[in-house]
Scaffold this motif. Structure first.
Motif, PDB file in Angstrom:
ATOM      1  N   GLN A  89      -4.814  -1.897  -7.461  1.00  0.00           N
ATOM      2  CA  GLN A  89      -3.811  -0.865  -7.701  1.00  0.00           C
ATOM      3  C   GLN A  89      -2.445  -1.535  -7.675  1.00  0.00           C
ATOM      4  O   GLN A  89      -2.263  -2.592  -7.071  1.00  0.00           O
ATOM      5  CB  GLN A  89      -3.891   0.244  -6.667  1.00  0.00           C
ATOM      6  CG  GLN A  89      -3.644  -0.171  -5.226  1.00  0.00           C
ATOM      7  CD  GLN A  89      -3.778   1.007  -4.256  1.00  0.00           C
ATOM      8  OE1 GLN A  89      -4.876   1.536  -4.065  1.00  0.00           O
ATOM      9  NE2 GLN A  89      -2.661   1.411  -3.656  1.00  0.00           N
ATOM     10  N   ALA A  90      -1.475  -0.930  -8.338  1.00  0.00           N
ATOM     11  CA  ALA A  90      -0.202  -1.623  -8.561  1.00  0.00           C
ATOM     12  C   ALA A  90       0.544  -1.926  -7.269  1.00  0.00           C
ATOM     13  O   ALA A  90       1.009  -3.048  -7.043  1.00  0.00           O
ATOM     14  CB  ALA A  90       0.676  -0.802  -9.502  1.00  0.00           C
ATOM     15  N   THR A  91       0.701  -0.929  -6.409  1.00  0.00           N
ATOM     16  CA  THR A  91       1.464  -1.067  -5.172  1.00  0.00           C
ATOM     17  C   THR A  91       0.724  -0.323  -4.061  1.00  0.00           C
ATOM     18  O   THR A  91      -0.225   0.422  -4.334  1.00  0.00           O
ATOM     19  CB  THR A  91       2.874  -0.455  -5.309  1.00  0.00           C
ATOM     20  OG1 THR A  91       2.777   0.981  -5.266  1.00  0.00           O
ATOM     21  CG2 THR A  91       3.554  -0.897  -6.608  1.00  0.00           C
ATOM     22  N   SER A 115       0.543   3.415  -4.886  1.00  0.00           N
ATOM     23  CA  SER A 115      -0.082   3.891  -6.119  1.00  0.00           C
ATOM     24  C   SER A 115      -1.335   4.690  -5.782  1.00  0.00           C
ATOM     25  O   SER A 115      -1.997   4.445  -4.775  1.00  0.00           O
ATOM     26  CB  SER A 115      -0.469   2.708  -7.012  1.00  0.00           C
ATOM     27  OG  SER A 115       0.648   1.899  -7.315  1.00  0.00           O
ATOM     28  N   ASN A 142      -7.259  -4.048  -3.701  1.00  0.00           N
ATOM     29  CA  ASN A 142      -6.100  -4.884  -3.426  1.00  0.00           C
ATOM     30  C   ASN A 142      -4.865  -4.287  -4.096  1.00  0.00           C
ATOM     31  O   ASN A 142      -4.989  -3.417  -4.979  1.00  0.00           O
ATOM     32  CB  ASN A 142      -6.299  -6.308  -3.953  1.00  0.00           C
ATOM     33  CG  ASN A 142      -7.053  -7.191  -2.983  1.00  0.00           C
ATOM     34  OD1 ASN A 142      -7.230  -6.844  -1.814  1.00  0.00           O
ATOM     35  ND2 ASN A 142      -7.500  -8.336  -3.451  1.00  0.00           N
ATOM     36  N   CYS A 143      -3.692  -4.775  -3.711  1.00  0.00           N
ATOM     37  CA  CYS A 143      -2.435  -4.337  -4.323  1.00  0.00           C
ATOM     38  C   CYS A 143      -1.890  -5.441  -5.214  1.00  0.00           C
ATOM     39  O   CYS A 143      -1.798  -6.599  -4.786  1.00  0.00           O
ATOM     40  CB  CYS A 143      -1.408  -3.981  -3.255  1.00  0.00           C
ATOM     41  SG  CYS A 143      -1.902  -2.622  -2.182  1.00  0.00           S
ATOM     42  N   GLY A 144      -1.533  -5.076  -6.436  1.00  0.00           N
ATOM     43  CA  GLY A 144      -1.048  -6.053  -7.393  1.00  0.00           C
ATOM     44  C   GLY A 144       0.258  -6.713  -6.995  1.00  0.00           C
ATOM     45  O   GLY A 144       0.554  -7.817  -7.462  1.00  0.00           O
ATOM     46  N   ASP A 145       1.047  -6.055  -6.126  1.00  0.00           N
ATOM     47  CA  ASP A 145       2.320  -6.644  -5.716  1.00  0.00           C
ATOM     48  C   ASP A 145       2.178  -7.574  -4.524  1.00  0.00           C
ATOM     49  O   ASP A 145       3.171  -8.072  -3.995  1.00  0.00           O
ATOM     50  CB  ASP A 145       3.352  -5.561  -5.414  1.00  0.00           C
ATOM     51  CG  ASP A 145       2.989  -4.687  -4.207  1.00  0.00           C
ATOM     52  OD1 ASP A 145       1.919  -4.913  -3.594  1.00  0.00           O
ATOM     53  OD2 ASP A 145       3.782  -3.781  -3.880  1.00  0.00           O
ATOM     54  N   GLY A 146       0.930  -7.807  -4.083  1.00  0.00           N
ATOM     55  CA  GLY A 146       0.698  -8.736  -2.990  1.00  0.00           C
ATOM     56  C   GLY A 146       0.655  -8.117  -1.608  1.00  0.00           C
ATOM     57  O   GLY A 146       0.342  -8.802  -0.631  1.00  0.00           O
ATOM     58  N   THR A 147       0.943  -6.826  -1.493  1.00  0.00           N
ATOM     59  CA  THR A 147       0.888  -6.163  -0.197  1.00  0.00           C
ATOM     60  C   THR A 147      -0.560  -6.085   0.279  1.00  0.00           C
ATOM     61  O   THR A 147      -1.460  -5.755  -0.497  1.00  0.00           O
ATOM     62  CB  THR A 147       1.463  -4.745  -0.282  1.00  0.00           C
ATOM     63  OG1 THR A 147       2.796  -4.815  -0.787  1.00  0.00           O
ATOM     64  CG2 THR A 147       1.478  -4.060   1.081  1.00  0.00           C
ATOM     65  N   ARG A 191      -3.871  -4.643   1.763  1.00  0.00           N
ATOM     66  CA  ARG A 191      -4.424  -3.297   1.615  1.00  0.00           C
ATOM     67  C   ARG A 191      -4.314  -2.455   2.889  1.00  0.00           C
ATOM     68  O   ARG A 191      -4.348  -1.224   2.824  1.00  0.00           O
ATOM     69  CB  ARG A 191      -5.881  -3.377   1.163  1.00  0.00           C
ATOM     70  CG  ARG A 191      -6.864  -3.816   2.218  1.00  0.00           C
ATOM     71  CD  ARG A 191      -8.248  -4.096   1.648  1.00  0.00           C
ATOM     72  NE  ARG A 191      -8.263  -5.343   0.937  1.00  0.00           N
ATOM     73  CZ  ARG A 191      -8.506  -6.518   1.508  1.00  0.00           C
ATOM     74  NH1 ARG A 191      -8.766  -6.578   2.816  1.00  0.00           N
ATOM     75  NH2 ARG A 191      -8.507  -7.622   0.816  1.00  0.00           N
TER      76      ARG A 191
END
Length: 308
Positions: free
Chosen positions: A40-42, A45, A82-87, A89
Motif C-alpha cells: 500500500q502506498a503509505t 492508505s 508493506n508500505c511503499g514509502d518505507g514506513t 507496517r
C-alpha cells in the motif's frame, strides 16, 4: 525457515529459486513460511493492490508451495502488507473510530480482508498446513472486532491452522488469541534477555491454552547484531561467529522450554548468494556460515526428539 521475502514478482519461479529452496531444505528444515508482500502506498492508505506488481503472482505462489511440498516441507503461507514509502507496517493506523470523509479502519480492513481471504483460498487449494493472517501489525492489533471478522471469513474458505504473527514484546497485549489456532510472534530478543522474555511469554501460552512457536527469529551475521537482532541496518562488519553465538543462545533457551513449538527462522532468499561469498554476507541467511551447520545439527536433533 522463512523463504522468499519480500516476494518480488519474477523471483519465485526460477531455476535460482528452486536451487535456493533445495539448499534450505538440506538444513533439516521441516516447515517453511512462504512470505510475500502486497504494497500500500503509505501507512494511511486504505487500498492494498495485492494483484499488482511488485507482488508475486498467484502462479508463483502455487509453484513455490508445490516445490516446498515436494521437498518434504510443510508450508505456512504468509501474506504480508508493506508500505511503499518505507514506513514499517506496525505504524499503519487510523482514528480509533470511523469518521466520515477520513480514511478508516473499516476501509482498510475491507481491502486487507480481500487480500488475506484470497491467500486463504490459494492455501486451501494447495493444501498449506498453516496460514498466517498478519505480521507485526502493532497499531492494528487493538482492532479486535475487525480481526475476529477477518478470521471468521478465512475459516469459510480455509480448513488448515491459522496463526497471527505479533511483534516482539506484544505477546501479552493481543486480546484475541482465542480466535486463532496457534500463537506466534517475532522473537528478535537481545541475546541476554531470552530467559526473561520466555518467562513472560510462557504466562500467555498457559493462560490461552494454545500452541506457540516463533514465526520469526534470527540474527544478522554482523558485529553488534546479537544485542539488537531486529535491526537489519545496524552498522558492523560481517561476522559468522556473532550470528552463531546468537543462534546458540536462542536455540538453547527455546529447546529448554517444551512449550516452544519451534523456530521459523528469518530468513532465506529466493536468489541465494554463492557459498564462496557467505563470509562477506552480513544478512540473516545462515547459508554457508557457521550458524548454518549448527542449524542443521540442532534441527535434526529436535526432530528426532519429537519423533521419540
Amino acid at each position: 525457515m522463512t523463504w522468499g521475502w519480500v516476494g518480488t514478482r519474477g523471483t519465485w519461479d526460477t531455476a535460482e529459486a528452486e536451487a535456493s529452496m533445495s539448499a534450505m531444505a538440506d538444513h533439516a528444515v521441516t516447515w517453511t513460511a512462504l512470505a510475500y508482500a502486497a504494497v500500500q502506498a503509505t501507512p494511511f492508505s486504505t487500498d492494498i493492490p495485492f494483484q499488482d506488481a511488485p507482488t508475486v503472482t498467484d502462479q508463483e505462489i502455487v509453484s513455490a508451495i508445490r516445490r516446498a511440498h515436494r521437498l518434504g516441507m510443510k508450508v505456512v503461507l504468509k501474506p504480508v502488507v508493506n508500505c511503499g514509502d518505507g514506513t514499517w507496517r506496525a505504524h499503519i493506523g487510523f482514528f480509533d473510530w470511523d469518521v466520515p470523509g477520513e480514511p478508516s479502519w473499516s476501509d482498510w480492513f475491507d481491502s486487507y480482508r480481500a487480500f488475506i481471504v484470497h491467500a486463504a483460498t490459494l492455501a486451501e487449494a494447495e493444501g498449506c498446513e498453516m496460514l498466517c493472517v498478519g505480521c507485526e501489525m502493532v497499531r492494528a492489533d487493538g482492532q479486535e472486532a475487525h480481526w475476529r471478522r477477518l478470521i471468521d471469513e478465512v475459516r469459510t474458505v480455509y480448513s488448515g491452522l491459522i496463526t497471527y504473527n505479533c511483534d516482539k514484546y506484544q505477546e501479552d497485549r493481543v486480546t484475541w488469541w482465542d480466535a486463532v489456532d496457534v500463537i506466534s510472534s517475532s522473537g528478535y530478543y537481545p541475546i541476554d534477555s531470552w530467559d526473561e522474555q520466555l518467562d513472560r511469554i510462557e504466562r500467555v501460552v498457559e493462560s490461552s491454552g494454545k500452541p506457540f512457536f516463533f514465526m520469526e527469529a534470527g540474527c544478522p551475521s554482523r558485529t553488534g547484531s546479537p544485542a539488537l537482532p531486529n535491526d537489519w541496518e545496524l552498522p558492523g562488519i560481517p561476522s559468522g561467529e556473532e550470528q552463531l553465538r546468537y543462534y546458540r543462545a536462542m536455540v538453547g533457551a527455546c529447546r529448554a522450554r517444551p512449550w516452544v513449538g519451534g523456530l521459523m527462522l528469518w530468513d532465506w532468499p529466493a536468489t541465494l548468494y554463492s557459498e564462496e561469498n557467505a563470509a562477506s554476507n552480513d544478512d540473516y541467511c545462515p547459508y554457508g556460515k557457521p550458524a548454518g551447520a549448527y542449524l542443521r545439527e540442532q534441527y535434526t536433533a529436535w526432530r528426532e526428539e519429537a519423533l521419540r
